[in-house]
Design an enzyme around this catalytic site. Structure first.
Site, PDB file in Angstrom:
ATOM      1  N   TRP A 144       0.836  -1.204   0.000  1.00 57.90           N
ATOM      2  CA  TRP A 144       0.000   0.000   0.000  1.00 57.90           C
ATOM      3  C   TRP A 144       0.870   1.253   0.000  1.00 57.90           C
ATOM      4  CZ3 TRP A 144      -4.358   1.084   4.178  1.00 57.90           C
ATOM      5  CH2 TRP A 144      -5.069   2.251   3.812  1.00 57.90           C
ATOM      6  N   ASP A 151       1.863  -8.612  -2.146  1.00 57.67           N
ATOM      7  CA  ASP A 151       0.468  -8.209  -2.292  1.00 57.67           C
ATOM      8  C   ASP A 151       0.401  -6.748  -2.719  1.00 57.67           C
ATOM      9  OD1 ASP A 151      -2.564  -8.695  -1.519  1.00 57.67           O
ATOM     10  OD2 ASP A 151      -1.988  -6.772  -0.641  1.00 57.67           O
ATOM     11  N   TYR A 162      -3.295   1.215  -5.572  1.00 56.45           N
ATOM     12  CA  TYR A 162      -2.171   1.700  -4.773  1.00 56.45           C
ATOM     13  C   TYR A 162      -1.317   2.640  -5.627  1.00 56.45           C
ATOM     14  CZ  TYR A 162      -3.125  -2.002  -1.321  1.00 56.45           C
ATOM     15  OH  TYR A 162      -3.705  -2.829  -0.378  1.00 56.45           O
ATOM     16  N   HIS A 185     -11.472  -6.389  -3.881  1.00 57.94           N
ATOM     17  CA  HIS A 185     -10.875  -5.450  -2.934  1.00 57.94           C
ATOM     18  C   HIS A 185     -11.944  -4.823  -2.036  1.00 57.94           C
ATOM     19  CE1 HIS A 185      -7.506  -2.184  -2.458  1.00 57.94           C
ATOM     20  NE2 HIS A 185      -7.867  -2.724  -1.311  1.00 57.94           N
ATOM     21  N   SER A 233     -10.587  -9.752  -0.291  1.00 53.28           N
ATOM     22  CA  SER A 233     -10.134  -8.956   0.838  1.00 53.28           C
ATOM     23  C   SER A 233     -11.390  -8.388   1.470  1.00 53.28           C
ATOM     24  CB  SER A 233      -9.204  -7.838   0.363  1.00 53.28           C
ATOM     25  OG  SER A 233      -8.701  -7.090   1.453  1.00 53.28           O
TER      26      SER A 233
END
Length: 327
Positions: A21, A52, A57, A122, A153
Site C-alpha cells: 500500500w 500483495d 495503490y 478489494h 479482501s
C-alpha cells in the site's frame, strides 16, 4: 524465513510477506520509484516470495514497480493484486463482469505478466457477496489463463464467511492483530475446514502497534490516519483497526509491559504467526529497513501461553467494547 501453505493453492509462501500500500512512499507522501524498487528487492533478499499489491495503490504505480522488479527476478515469486476499488461511487451496481475483467487485464499490463497468481476482490460492498455472477467471472478468467486463483479482501467476518461458500475462493485477506482478535474465534476454524488460505493485513494497526506514536504525533493531511479515523473516506476499521486513537495508545502501553522493550512491532507480527491457520502476514513497508525489521520478527521465539493470555487481557480491558462486534 519459514514458509506455510496458502490454502487450496498449494503454494508454499513466506510466513512474513510484503504488502505494498505504501511501498515507495509513506502514507500522504509522493510515490518514489527508486525507493519502491529498493524496498521490493530487500523483500526478495529476505526470503519473501509473496507480494500483495492493488490496482489503486499509488494509482497503479505500485503494480508497475512490482512488475519492473520481478521481471528481473529468477526466483519464483507469487504476486497477488486486488481490483474493485476503482469503482466510484463504490456501490454494488458498479461491480460488473465487464468492469472487473478490464481491471484484471489492466493489472496484467502493469505487472508485465501473462497470468496473475492471485486476484482478490478489494473489500467490495457486502451485497456483492450475494452475486454468483461476479464469482463466475473469475472462473472464466481462470479458464482464459489470465489468473490462477481468486481471493477476497474483506472488512467483516460475515463477508469472509459468505465468500468461502464459493468453491473458487482460495484465499481471504482479513484484518487481524492484537487489537482485532475476533477472526481467530469466529473465522479461522471455518477457513481451515474449507482449506482457505488466510492472508493477514493491517497487523500493526496502521503503525499503532509499533509502539512509537504518542498524543503529539502529527500525521500528514493526506495520511488516512489523519482523515479517516471515523470512516470519512472508507471503512474506519482500516485506520488503527477502528480503535479510538487515545484508547489505542493506552493499550499499547499495557502491551509494552508484556514484551521486551523497544520491539513491540516485531512481537506484534510474531503474535500473528502464533495462529497456525494464518498462511502469511503482509505488513507494509515504505523503505528497505522496515522490510528487514519485519523479516526479523519471524526469527523471534514462540510467544508463551502466559503472554498470549496477557494480550487477550489487554484486548478485553481496552479494546473489546469498541471494536469486537463491528467487524
Amino acid at each position: 524465513m519459514q514458509y506455510r501453505t496458502l490454502g487450496k493453492t498449494g503454494w508454499r509462501i513466506s510466513e512474513i510477506s510484503l504488502g505494498t500500500w505504501q511501498v515507495g512512499g509513506r502514507w500522504g507522501s509522493p510515490f518514489n520509484e527508486k525507493t519502491a524498487a529498493h524496498t521490493l528487492r530487500a523483500a526478495l533478499d529476505g526470503g519473501i516470495n509473496f507480494i500483495d499489491t492493488a490496482d489503486v495503490y499509488s494509482e497503479g504505480l505500485s503494480e508497475r514497480a512490482v512488475g519492473n522488479v520481478l521481471k528481473e527476478c529468477r526466483e519464483e515469486v507469487y504476486v497477488a493484486t486486488k481490483c474493485g476499488r476503482q469503482i466510484q461511487p463504490h456501490v454494488t451496481e458498479g461491480y460488473t463482469p465487464a468492469a472487473l475483467t478490464k481491471y484484471v487485464e489492466d493489472s496484467l499490463k502493469r505487472l508485465q505478466r501473462d497470468t496473475i497468481d492471485l486476484v482478490q476482490l478489494h473489500c467490495p460492498p457486502t451485497p456483492v457477496y450475494d452475486r454468483p455472477e461476479i464469482f463466475e467471472t473469475f472462473e472464466r478468467l481462470q479458464e482464459q489463463g489470465k489468473i490462477r486463483h481468486l481471493g477476497v479482501s474483506v472488512e467483516k467476518i460475515a463477508e469472509a464467511q459468505k465468500a468461502i461458500e464459493y468453491p473458487n475462493v482460495a484465499t481471504v485477506q482479513i484484518i487481524f492483530n492484537m487489537f482485532r482478535l475476533r477472526p481467530a474465534d469466529d473465522f479461522f476454524p471455518q477457513a481451515k475446514d474449507k482449506n482457505v488460505g488466510v492472508i493477514v493485513r493491517v497487523p500493526l494497526a496502521s503503525g499503532l502497534l509499533a509502539g512509537k506514536m504518542t498524543n503529539n504525533t502529527v500525521f500528514d493531511p493526506d495520511d488516512h490516519r489523519n482523515f479517516n479515523r471515523n470512516g470519512e473516506a472508507f471503512d474506519k476499521g482500516e485506520t488503527f483497526s477502528g480503535v479510538p486513537y487515545g484508547q489505542g495508545l493506552e493499550a499499547v502501553e499495557a502491551l509494552k509491559k508484556i514484551f521486551p522493550e523497544g520491539e513491540l512491532a516485531a512481537w506484534a507480527l510474531r503474535w500473528v504467526l502464533m495462529f497456525p491457520e494464518v498462511s502469511t502476514v503482509i505488513p507494509g513497508a515504505s523503505h528497505a529497513e522496515q522490510v528487514v525489521s519485519n523479516v526479523h520478527a519471524a526469527e523471534l521465539p514462540a510467544i508463551s501461553q502466559e503472554q498470549l493470555q496477557a494480550v487477550r487481557n489487554v484486548y478485553d480491558r481496552y479494546i473489546r467494547a469498541s471494536v469486537h462486534t463491528l467487524w
